[in-house]
Each structure stands twice: as structure tokens, then as C-alpha cells.
Design a protein around this motif. Structure first.
Motif, short mmCIF file in Angstrom:
data_model
loop_
_atom_site.label_atom_id
_atom_site.label_comp_id
_atom_site.label_asym_id
_atom_site.label_seq_id
_atom_site.Cartn_x
_atom_site.Cartn_y
_atom_site.Cartn_z
N SER A 189 0.84 -1.21 0.00
CA SER A 189 0.00 0.00 0.00
C SER A 189 0.88 1.25 0.00
CB SER A 189 -0.93 0.00 1.21
OG SER A 189 -0.21 0.25 2.38
N PRO A 190 0.41 2.30 -0.67
CA PRO A 190 1.24 3.52 -0.82
C PRO A 190 1.17 4.40 0.42
CG PRO A 190 -0.84 3.79 -1.95
CD PRO A 190 -0.88 2.42 -1.35
N HIS A 191 1.51 3.82 1.58
CA HIS A 191 1.50 4.56 2.83
C HIS A 191 2.84 4.42 3.52
CE1 HIS A 191 -2.89 3.64 2.28
NE2 HIS A 191 -2.90 4.94 2.45
N GLY A 192 3.06 5.27 4.51
CA GLY A 192 4.29 5.21 5.28
C GLY A 192 5.51 5.35 4.38
N ARG A 193 6.50 4.45 4.58
CA ARG A 193 7.73 4.56 3.79
C ARG A 193 7.50 4.24 2.32
NH1 ARG A 193 10.60 3.40 8.85
NH2 ARG A 193 10.63 1.15 8.69
N ALA A 194 6.48 3.43 2.01
CA ALA A 194 6.21 3.09 0.60
C ALA A 194 5.69 4.29 -0.17
CB ALA A 194 5.22 1.93 0.52
N ASP A 195 5.16 5.27 0.54
CA ASP A 195 4.60 6.45 -0.12
C ASP A 195 5.65 7.18 -0.96
OD1 ASP A 195 2.64 8.30 -0.70
OD2 ASP A 195 3.20 9.62 0.96
N ALA A 196 6.92 7.04 -0.55
CA ALA A 196 7.99 7.77 -1.23
C ALA A 196 8.37 7.15 -2.57
CB ALA A 196 9.22 7.84 -0.32
N TRP A 197 8.06 5.87 -2.77
CA TRP A 197 8.54 5.23 -4.00
C TRP A 197 7.48 4.47 -4.79
CZ3 TRP A 197 7.68 0.03 -3.78
CH2 TRP A 197 7.60 -0.56 -2.51
N LEU A 198 6.32 4.19 -4.16
CA LEU A 198 5.34 3.38 -4.86
C LEU A 198 4.44 4.25 -5.73
CD1 LEU A 198 4.18 0.48 -5.15
CD2 LEU A 198 2.58 1.05 -3.31
N LYS A 199 4.41 3.93 -7.03
CA LYS A 199 3.55 4.69 -7.94
C LYS A 199 2.15 4.10 -7.89
CE LYS A 199 6.71 6.37 -11.47
NZ LYS A 199 7.94 6.11 -10.75
N GLN A 200 1.14 4.94 -7.71
CA GLN A 200 -0.24 4.47 -7.69
C GLN A 200 -0.80 4.40 -9.10
OE1 GLN A 200 -1.78 7.14 -4.34
NE2 GLN A 200 -3.08 5.33 -4.24
N ALA A 201 -1.58 3.35 -9.33
CA ALA A 201 -2.24 3.24 -10.64
C ALA A 201 -3.25 4.37 -10.77
CB ALA A 201 -2.96 1.89 -10.72
N GLY A 231 -8.76 1.66 9.55
CA GLY A 231 -7.33 1.82 9.80
C GLY A 231 -6.62 2.56 8.68
N ASN A 232 -7.33 3.43 7.96
CA ASN A 232 -6.67 4.16 6.88
C ASN A 232 -5.43 4.87 7.41
OD1 ASN A 232 -6.18 6.72 5.23
ND2 ASN A 232 -7.45 5.49 3.87
N GLN A 233 -4.28 4.51 6.84
CA GLN A 233 -3.02 4.96 7.43
C GLN A 233 -2.82 6.47 7.36
OE1 GLN A 233 -1.38 2.42 9.03
NE2 GLN A 233 -0.42 4.14 10.06
N ASP A 234 -3.29 7.11 6.30
CA ASP A 234 -3.15 8.56 6.19
C ASP A 234 -3.93 9.25 7.31
OD1 ASP A 234 -1.50 8.48 3.99
OD2 ASP A 234 -3.15 8.52 2.56
N VAL A 235 -5.07 8.67 7.67
CA VAL A 235 -5.86 9.22 8.78
C VAL A 235 -5.17 8.95 10.10
CG1 VAL A 235 -8.05 9.00 10.02
CG2 VAL A 235 -8.04 9.03 7.52
N MET A 236 -4.72 7.71 10.29
CA MET A 236 -4.07 7.34 11.55
C MET A 236 -2.81 8.18 11.77
SD MET A 236 -5.80 4.41 12.51
CE MET A 236 -4.72 3.54 13.58
N ASP A 237 -2.09 8.48 10.68
CA ASP A 237 -0.83 9.23 10.79
C ASP A 237 -1.05 10.73 10.91
OD1 ASP A 237 0.63 6.98 10.60
OD2 ASP A 237 1.22 7.23 8.51
N GLY A 238 -2.29 11.17 10.75
CA GLY A 238 -2.57 12.61 10.79
C GLY A 238 -2.12 13.33 9.52
N LYS A 239 -1.84 12.54 8.43
CA LYS A 239 -1.46 13.19 7.17
C LYS A 239 -2.65 13.94 6.60
CE LYS A 239 1.14 11.18 4.01
NZ LYS A 239 1.63 10.12 3.14
N VAL A 240 -3.83 13.43 6.89
CA VAL A 240 -5.05 14.18 6.56
C VAL A 240 -5.78 14.40 7.88
CG1 VAL A 240 -5.29 13.27 4.24
CG2 VAL A 240 -6.40 12.10 6.12
N PRO A 241 -6.43 15.55 8.05
CA PRO A 241 -7.15 15.79 9.29
C PRO A 241 -8.19 14.70 9.53
CG PRO A 241 -7.09 17.77 7.90
CD PRO A 241 -6.57 16.63 7.07
#
Ligand code: SF4
Length: 390
Positions: A189-201, A231-241
């Protein structure tokens, strides 16, 4: 307890609860969705233990799922939550990256006691984990546990159905373990450390139709004690309010009956489970249409438009709405665990969750509707496990 048993209940609201008991992890996997480090955040053990103490025989989740970070950095806490859960009839699962097997040797006694205390042990294994913990070490731990009769499974990730690593790994697991180890195989999934390198379709475009969000059925306790509807990681991480409609409470002040009631009863969460966020935005949003941001991205902004919660609240009291929600849940339950794995994992590998199932199929899963206070009474009894994490 086989992996299938947990996944069968995946569409049933509040049939389980996820505990993220720490964000810390000693591994440095390149795809880690929680960007965990050894010095990441960790909150007092009593916060989590205290919440598990609010389970009762009459009102408890059917399953308690523990992960992190690396849950087994807190083996005593895993053991305590497992024992508290078992004392009221709930069953438990822990997911680990097997940091303790990194350099060989025996499973540390405290970690072993924690594993012994849970009903199902699941290990993460993929090309990134293998850079940290050798495949042979993972196999050795699984063999040791299986020899003692432990129910185990693997959670694998890869780039997709054509990933040669996944083909090789799944074939080897099947051969080495004689088809006795179920595998849940999901895309990175394109979250956390994978967000930096994983291209989303690119997102598929087209007509919006109801698309239920089954992963909003089980409350998720974050490493800081905040409880969200998924458990959406962007929500859990506070990347999105944190969207107001996904907040279910905090375990420092809310007990299980309160969290369960909100998870089951929140009109917005009920509606997301029944039709998905895009349909809600298109139907109720003041701007007309749902935009093209994406499924979860649309969910994040639903309550920013007051017309959406207002429309959902209005409809939520209609008897027909309850019927639609009830039928949607029944259909998802009827579709079964493999269907869930096809939708949320890599379809071509979904059947691997059934490996090692023995004897008769577990009993069916009922609906929570019309049930009393417990998840158990709501879902009936099952035979013999995230989820993404199931
Ligand atoms: S649609 Fe909403 S509830 Fe479902 S997974 Fe995405 S953010 Fe969570």
C-alpha cells in the motif's frame, strides 16, 4: 483458530477490534505502512490493558487483533490482553514481523509466552521483510509453533499478480508446509515509507454506484489510543485531518460498550459501510457529483460538506435504509472470506487463505441485526483469522 474464521466475520460491525499497541519496531522495512522506528511513539501499557478490562462476557468483541509497529516488543501486554480477552470468551490474533528471529536462536521466553497466549499467530513476510529477517528464520519459527499445535498464517505483500517474488514465495510456502499454512496476500500500500517510492495506478473513472466499505466494520485503536472507524493509514498518521465521521472515541475515556455502540450506530459509518463514500457524496453533496479524487479521499471530505451528514442522518431513520444496510451486510457475509480476500488482497492469491482448513466448514456467520449486546450473540458461533492486517 484458522485465519478463515476471523475473515468470515470481516463485514460484521464490531465483531472485532484492532489494537495498535505500539508504533515502535526494530526493523526498517522499505514498505512499512506505519513508518515505524525503534524510537517511534509508544503509550503506557495500562492504556490498552485498561480498555481490554472493559470487555465482559455479555459485551465483548468476538476477536481481538493486535499489531503495531511490532506488537511483540510488548510481549507482556500482548499476553495480558489475550488473557483478559479469553477470560470473557473473545479470541485473539497477533501479527509480528519476527524481529526476534533476525539473528537465529530460540524464541525469547517472554515472546513465546505471548504467542502461546493468543489463538492465532500471523507473521509478515515479503521481499522487504526478507532484507531484515531471513525467510529461513521465519519458516523455522512457524515450524516450531506448528509442531506445538499453534494455528499460524502468513501475511504477504507484493506488487501485484505478476510479481515473480510472490509466485516463488507462495509456491515455497505451500511446498515446505505441505499446504497447511494459510496466506493472506495483499498489494503493497502507498502509505508510510512506501509512499515515497510506490507509484499508484491511475484511478478508474466512470459512473458512481454503491460500493460498500467493508473495512469500516471493525474499530481500530491507534498507538495513541484514538479509535477510528477504519485503519486508513493517512488518517491514523494525521497526514489528513481526522474526518469527524470516522472518529469513534479514545480508550482513555471510552469503554468497549461505548465504542461498539458508536461503530454500529453512527449514521455516517453505517452509510459508508452500506454504499461507500463516493455514492454518498454524489447523492447528498451540495456540489453535485463526487469529484474524481478517489474512494478514501472522498470519504475524508464527506463531513466537510454539511449537506452530506444532514442527508445521511435524514435517511438513517428510514426503515428502508435499515433494510438496505442489513441486506448489504448479509450479502457481504454470504460472499465469504475468499471474496473479501479477492477484493482487498490480490485476487489471484485469495484462495490461499483457505490452506490448512480441516474438517467441516466453520458454522455460518449471522448478522448483528436484531441481536443483543454481544458481538458473539450477533454473529453466532464459528468453527475454527487484516485482516490487513485482516
Ligand atoms: S472509505 Fe472511509 S472508512 Fe472506508 S477505508 Fe476509506 S477512509 Fe476508511
Amino acid at each position: 483458530m484458522h485465519l478463515m474464521e476471523i475473515l468470515r466475520y470481516r463485514p460484521v460491525p464490531a465483531a472485532a477490534v484492532f489494537f495498535g499497541i505500539t508504533r515502535r519496531c526494530p526493523l526498517h522495512c522499505k514498505h512499512c505502512s506505519t513508518s515505524s522506528l525503534l524510537d517511534s511513539e509508544e503509550y503506557p501499557e495500562q492504556l490498552f490493558r485498561g480498555f481490554a478490562e472493559t470487555f465482559t462476557a455479555e459485551n465483548r468483541p468476538e476477536f481481538v487483533l493486535m499489531s503495531g509497529g511490532e506488537a511483540l516488543l510488548r510481549p507482556r501486554l500482548v499476553q495480558d490482553i489475550a488473557e483478559l480477552s479469553r477470560s470473557v470468551g473473545a479470541r485473539t490474533h497477533v501479527l509480528s514481523g519476527l524481529y526476534f528471529a533476525q539473528h537465529g536462536g530460540r524464541i525469547p521466553p517472554a515472546v513465546k509466552r505471548a504467542i502461546d497466549a493468543v489463538d492465532h499467530f500471523s507473521a509478515s513476510l515479503d521481499v522487504f521483510h526478507e532484507e531484515e529477517v531471513p525467510r529461513a528464520a521465519v519458516f523455522r519459527v512457524l515450524k516450531e509453533l506448528m509442531a506445538e499445535g499453534k494455528n499460524v498464517s502468513l501475511q504477504l505483500t507484493g506488487t501485484g499478480p505478476g510479481d515473480p517474488y510472490l509466485a516463488d514465495l507462495t509456491a515455497e510456502v505451500r511446498r515446505v508446509f505441505d499446504d497447511q499454512v494459510p496466506m493472506l496476500v495483499a498489494p503493497v500500500s502507498p502509505h508510510g515509507r512506501a509512499d515515497a517510492w510506490l507509484k499508484q495506478a491511475p484511478l478508474p473513472q466512470g459512473e458512481i454506484s454503491p460500493a460498500p466499505c467493508a473495512v469500516s466494520a471493525w474499530p481500530v485503536i491507534g498507538f495513541n489510543g484514538q479509535v477510528t472507524a477504519c485503519g486508513n493509514q493517512d488518517v491514523m498518521d494525521g497526514k489528513v485531518p481526522l474526518p469527524a465521521h470516522l472518529y469513534l472515541g479514545h480508550i482513555a475515556k471510552d469503554d468497549w460498550p461505548t465504542i461498539r455502540e458508536r461503530a454500529i450506530g453512527s449514521p455516517m459509518v453505517r452509510a459508508i459501510r452500506a454504499t461507500g463514500p463516493e455514492y454518498l457524496m454524489e447523492r447528498h453533496g451540495s456540489a453535485g457529483g463526487c469529484g474524481t479524487e478517489g474512494y478514501c479521499q472522498t470519504c475524508w471530505v464527506l463531513s466537510k460538506d454539511p449537506a452530506v451528514p444532514a442527508g445521511v442522518r435524514r435517511l438513517s431513520v428510514e426503515p428502508t435504509t435499515r433494510l438496505v444496510e442489513e441486506r448489504t451486510e448479509e450479502l457481504l457475509v454470504e460472499a465469504g472470506a475468499v471474496s473479501f480476500a479477492q477484493q482487498y488482497g490480490i485476487t489471484e492469491y485469495a484462495e490461499l487463505i483457505t490452506l490448512g482448513l480441516s474438517g467441516t466448514e466453520p458454522a455460518g456467520v449471522g448478522s448483528r441485526w436484531g441481536a443483543g449486546g454481544t458481538a458473539r450473540s450477533a454473529v453466532g458461533t464459528a468453527g475454527s483469522t487484516a485482516g490487513s492486517t485482516p
